[in-house]
Structures are given as structure tokens and as C-alpha cells.
Design a protein around this motif. Structure first.
Motif, PDB file in Angstrom:
ATOM      1  N   PHE A 169     -24.257  71.730 -45.620  1.00  0.00           N
ATOM      2  CA  PHE A 169     -23.620  72.284 -44.426  1.00  0.00           C
ATOM      3  C   PHE A 169     -22.171  72.590 -44.787  1.00  0.00           C
ATOM      4  CE2 PHE A 169     -27.167  69.819 -42.812  1.00  0.00           C
ATOM      5  CZ  PHE A 169     -27.718  70.677 -41.872  1.00  0.00           C
ATOM      6  N   PRO A 170     -21.878  73.844 -45.171  1.00  0.00           N
ATOM      7  CA  PRO A 170     -20.534  74.176 -45.660  1.00  0.00           C
ATOM      8  C   PRO A 170     -19.429  73.928 -44.635  1.00  0.00           C
ATOM      9  CG  PRO A 170     -22.016  76.062 -45.898  1.00  0.00           C
ATOM     10  CD  PRO A 170     -22.775  74.984 -45.208  1.00  0.00           C
ATOM     11  N   ALA A 171     -19.658  74.200 -43.365  1.00  0.00           N
ATOM     12  CA  ALA A 171     -18.616  74.018 -42.348  1.00  0.00           C
ATOM     13  C   ALA A 171     -18.214  72.548 -42.227  1.00  0.00           C
ATOM     14  CB  ALA A 171     -19.077  74.559 -40.998  1.00  0.00           C
ATOM     15  N   GLU A 172     -19.156  71.651 -42.434  1.00  0.00           N
ATOM     16  CA  GLU A 172     -18.891  70.214 -42.355  1.00  0.00           C
ATOM     17  C   GLU A 172     -18.515  69.636 -43.719  1.00  0.00           C
ATOM     18  OE1 GLU A 172     -21.488  71.750 -41.040  1.00  0.00           O
ATOM     19  OE2 GLU A 172     -21.360  71.348 -38.909  1.00  0.00           O
ATOM     20  N   GLY A 173     -18.774  70.407 -44.781  1.00  0.00           N
ATOM     21  CA  GLY A 173     -18.505  69.917 -46.128  1.00  0.00           C
ATOM     22  C   GLY A 173     -19.401  68.755 -46.512  1.00  0.00           C
ATOM     23  N   ARG A 174     -20.648  68.800 -46.033  1.00  0.00           N
ATOM     24  CA  ARG A 174     -21.567  67.683 -46.278  1.00  0.00           C
ATOM     25  C   ARG A 174     -22.913  68.175 -46.779  1.00  0.00           C
ATOM     26  NH1 ARG A 174     -19.687  64.632 -41.063  1.00  0.00           N
ATOM     27  NH2 ARG A 174     -18.093  63.369 -42.023  1.00  0.00           N
ATOM     28  N   VAL A 175     -23.541  67.345 -47.576  1.00  0.00           N
ATOM     29  CA  VAL A 175     -24.931  67.525 -47.967  1.00  0.00           C
ATOM     30  C   VAL A 175     -25.687  66.374 -47.323  1.00  0.00           C
ATOM     31  CG1 VAL A 175     -26.582  67.596 -49.860  1.00  0.00           C
ATOM     32  CG2 VAL A 175     -24.326  68.655 -50.130  1.00  0.00           C
ATOM     33  N   VAL A 176     -26.683  66.733 -46.502  1.00  0.00           N
ATOM     34  CA  VAL A 176     -27.362  65.747 -45.663  1.00  0.00           C
ATOM     35  C   VAL A 176     -28.868  65.887 -45.824  1.00  0.00           C
ATOM     36  CG1 VAL A 176     -27.705  65.031 -43.262  1.00  0.00           C
ATOM     37  CG2 VAL A 176     -25.465  65.822 -43.999  1.00  0.00           C
ATOM     38  N   GLY A 177     -29.558  64.769 -45.787  1.00  0.00           N
ATOM     39  CA  GLY A 177     -31.010  64.785 -45.778  1.00  0.00           C
ATOM     40  C   GLY A 177     -31.517  65.045 -44.372  1.00  0.00           C
ATOM     41  N   CYS A 178     -32.410  66.028 -44.231  1.00  0.00           N
ATOM     42  CA  CYS A 178     -32.947  66.396 -42.912  1.00  0.00           C
ATOM     43  C   CYS A 178     -34.470  66.432 -42.983  1.00  0.00           C
ATOM     44  CB  CYS A 178     -32.455  67.780 -42.489  1.00  0.00           C
ATOM     45  SG  CYS A 178     -30.682  67.906 -42.269  1.00  0.00           S
ATOM     46  N   ARG A 179     -35.098  65.880 -41.966  1.00  0.00           N
ATOM     47  CA  ARG A 179     -36.546  65.984 -41.857  1.00  0.00           C
ATOM     48  C   ARG A 179     -36.907  67.405 -41.449  1.00  0.00           C
ATOM     49  NH1 ARG A 179     -36.714  60.753 -38.189  1.00  0.00           N
ATOM     50  NH2 ARG A 179     -35.412  62.211 -37.089  1.00  0.00           N
ATOM     51  N   GLU A 180     -38.086  67.825 -41.822  1.00  0.00           N
ATOM     52  CA  GLU A 180     -38.523  69.182 -41.498  1.00  0.00           C
ATOM     53  C   GLU A 180     -38.499  69.433 -39.994  1.00  0.00           C
ATOM     54  OE1 GLU A 180     -41.280  71.777 -44.001  1.00  0.00           O
ATOM     55  OE2 GLU A 180     -42.606  70.721 -42.598  1.00  0.00           O
ATOM     56  N   SER A 181     -38.823  68.428 -39.195  1.00  0.00           N
ATOM     57  CA  SER A 181     -38.837  68.590 -37.741  1.00  0.00           C
ATOM     58  C   SER A 181     -37.442  68.805 -37.159  1.00  0.00           C
ATOM     59  CB  SER A 181     -39.488  67.372 -37.082  1.00  0.00           C
ATOM     60  OG  SER A 181     -38.734  66.197 -37.363  1.00  0.00           O
ATOM     61  N   GLU A 182     -36.404  68.531 -37.925  1.00  0.00           N
ATOM     62  CA  GLU A 182     -35.028  68.696 -37.458  1.00  0.00           C
ATOM     63  C   GLU A 182     -34.472  70.087 -37.759  1.00  0.00           C
ATOM     64  OE1 GLU A 182     -33.180  64.265 -37.912  1.00  0.00           O
ATOM     65  OE2 GLU A 182     -33.491  65.375 -39.767  1.00  0.00           O
ATOM     66  N   LEU A 183     -35.258  70.929 -38.441  1.00  0.00           N
ATOM     67  CA  LEU A 183     -34.760  72.226 -38.906  1.00  0.00           C
ATOM     68  C   LEU A 183     -35.571  73.391 -38.363  1.00  0.00           C
ATOM     69  CD1 LEU A 183     -34.280  71.295 -42.670  1.00  0.00           C
ATOM     70  CD2 LEU A 183     -32.493  71.418 -40.920  1.00  0.00           C
ATOM     71  N   ILE A 184     -34.860  74.496 -38.117  1.00  0.00           N
ATOM     72  CA  ILE A 184     -35.506  75.779 -37.840  1.00  0.00           C
ATOM     73  C   ILE A 184     -34.820  76.817 -38.715  1.00  0.00           C
ATOM     74  CG2 ILE A 184     -36.196  75.244 -35.468  1.00  0.00           C
ATOM     75  CD1 ILE A 184     -33.775  76.873 -34.495  1.00  0.00           C
ATOM     76  N   ALA A 185     -35.481  77.940 -38.910  1.00  0.00           N
ATOM     77  CA  ALA A 185     -34.846  79.036 -39.639  1.00  0.00           C
ATOM     78  C   ALA A 185     -33.616  79.480 -38.860  1.00  0.00           C
ATOM     79  CB  ALA A 185     -35.822  80.192 -39.814  1.00  0.00           C
ATOM     80  N   ALA A 186     -32.533  79.792 -39.546  1.00  0.00           N
ATOM     81  CA  ALA A 186     -31.258  80.127 -38.900  1.00  0.00           C
ATOM     82  C   ALA A 186     -31.370  81.344 -37.992  1.00  0.00           C
ATOM     83  CB  ALA A 186     -30.177  80.335 -39.941  1.00  0.00           C
ATOM     84  N   GLU A 187     -32.276  82.269 -38.297  1.00  0.00           N
ATOM     85  CA  GLU A 187     -32.363  83.492 -37.486  1.00  0.00           C
ATOM     86  C   GLU A 187     -33.137  83.305 -36.182  1.00  0.00           C
ATOM     87  OE1 GLU A 187     -35.831  83.686 -40.365  1.00  0.00           O
ATOM     88  OE2 GLU A 187     -33.702  83.328 -40.609  1.00  0.00           O
ATOM     89  N   VAL A 188     -33.770  82.145 -35.987  1.00  0.00           N
ATOM     90  CA  VAL A 188     -34.506  81.867 -34.754  1.00  0.00           C
ATOM     91  C   VAL A 188     -33.513  81.694 -33.614  1.00  0.00           C
ATOM     92  CG1 VAL A 188     -35.966  80.143 -33.601  1.00  0.00           C
ATOM     93  CG2 VAL A 188     -36.455  80.829 -35.960  1.00  0.00           C
TER      94      VAL A 188
END
Length: 147
Positions: free
Chosen positions: A59-78
């Protein structure tokens, strides 16, 4: 085995706030790592307990690399509508709130969002002020910046 939905470099949006489960260094357990709605880029993926897909997302805006479960993510264009506030946000009321003629929160009182809702009057939130939980329209609240 589950197959990953996202690949290296895919732009994704996190749909819920990701908090430190105690494994992110330098922050307390429960601290916010990434606010819901944030955009990141998949770096890699792996399996947790040999069946749950987990992504390493930058996450460049936060300056972090984070582990995320698939259920926590959607494609950015959605399509995404995050609303004004989310669970756990600190807010300040900008009007006097009364209950049966008694002042329960004066202007400037700080509370915590405990639930979100949509009703006939528009977006509203359940806000905890001390030991009271009040349903407050969005127009009467402003976010208190963490700091």
C-alpha cells in the motif's frame, strides 16, 4: 487447494480496515495498518493452513506491506462506496445532542463509531459517547484525525 484470484502486480482495494494482529513490527496489537478503501498492489500470495489464500499487498500511500486475506480484497476498478466513516473511527459532534430534553453530547464531544447505517434521513452512525450509544446523522459529525 484454492487458486488465487489475484496475481503479481494486480491493483486491489481492501474492503475492511486491516489492523495489527500482533505480527506487524513497531505497532501495537489492534493498531490500524490500512484503512478500508485503500489501494495496493499484490506482491505475492501464499496459503495459510494450506487452504486460505493470503496476499502480500504493498500500500504505497501508507508505506506498508500487509498480509490480506482474499476475502478482504476486491479488484481496484470495482465500484466502491466507503461512506464517510467506518467502525472504530473517532468523531466529533458539531451540534448539541439531546435525549428526552437532556443534553447527552455537547458540540465538540468526541465519540467512537460502533455501527453504520442508511435510513430515510440518509447516512447515519451509531456513536458511543461514554456509556451511551446514539444514532447520529452524518451531517452532525466530523472525523477526528488520529494522532
Amino acid at each position: 487447494m484454492n487458486k488465487p484470484r489475484f496475481s503479481f502486480g494486480d491493483e486491489v482495494r481492501v474492503v475492511r480496515t486491516v489492523r495489527n494482529d500482533g505480527t506487524y513490527p513497531g505497532l501495537q496489537k489492534g493498531d490500524q495498518l490500512v484503512r478500508r478503501g485503500s489501494i495496493g498492489y499484490v506482491r505475492e500470495w501464499g496459503l495459510y493452513l494450506q487452504e486460505h489464500v493470503v496476499y502480500q499487498v504493498h500500500f504505497p500511500a501508507e508505506g506498508r506491506v500487509v498480509g490480506c486475506r482474499e476475502s478482504e480484497l476486491i479488484a481496484a476498478e470495482v465500484f466502491w462506496d466507503a461512506g464517510l466513516f467506518q467502525y472504530g473511527d473517532q468523531v466529533e459532534v458539531n451540534a448539541t445532542l439531546t435525549l428526552k430534553g437532556q443534553v447527552v453530547a455537547a458540540p465538540g464531544a468526541v465519540g467512537k463509531i460502533t455501527a453504520t447505517g442508511q435510513g430515510l434521513q440518509g447516512e447515519s452512525f451509531t456513536v458511543q459517547f461514554g456509556d451511551r450509544f446514539l444514532q447520529v446523522p452524518a451531517r452532525l459529525l466530523r472525523q477526528v484525525e488520529a494522532g
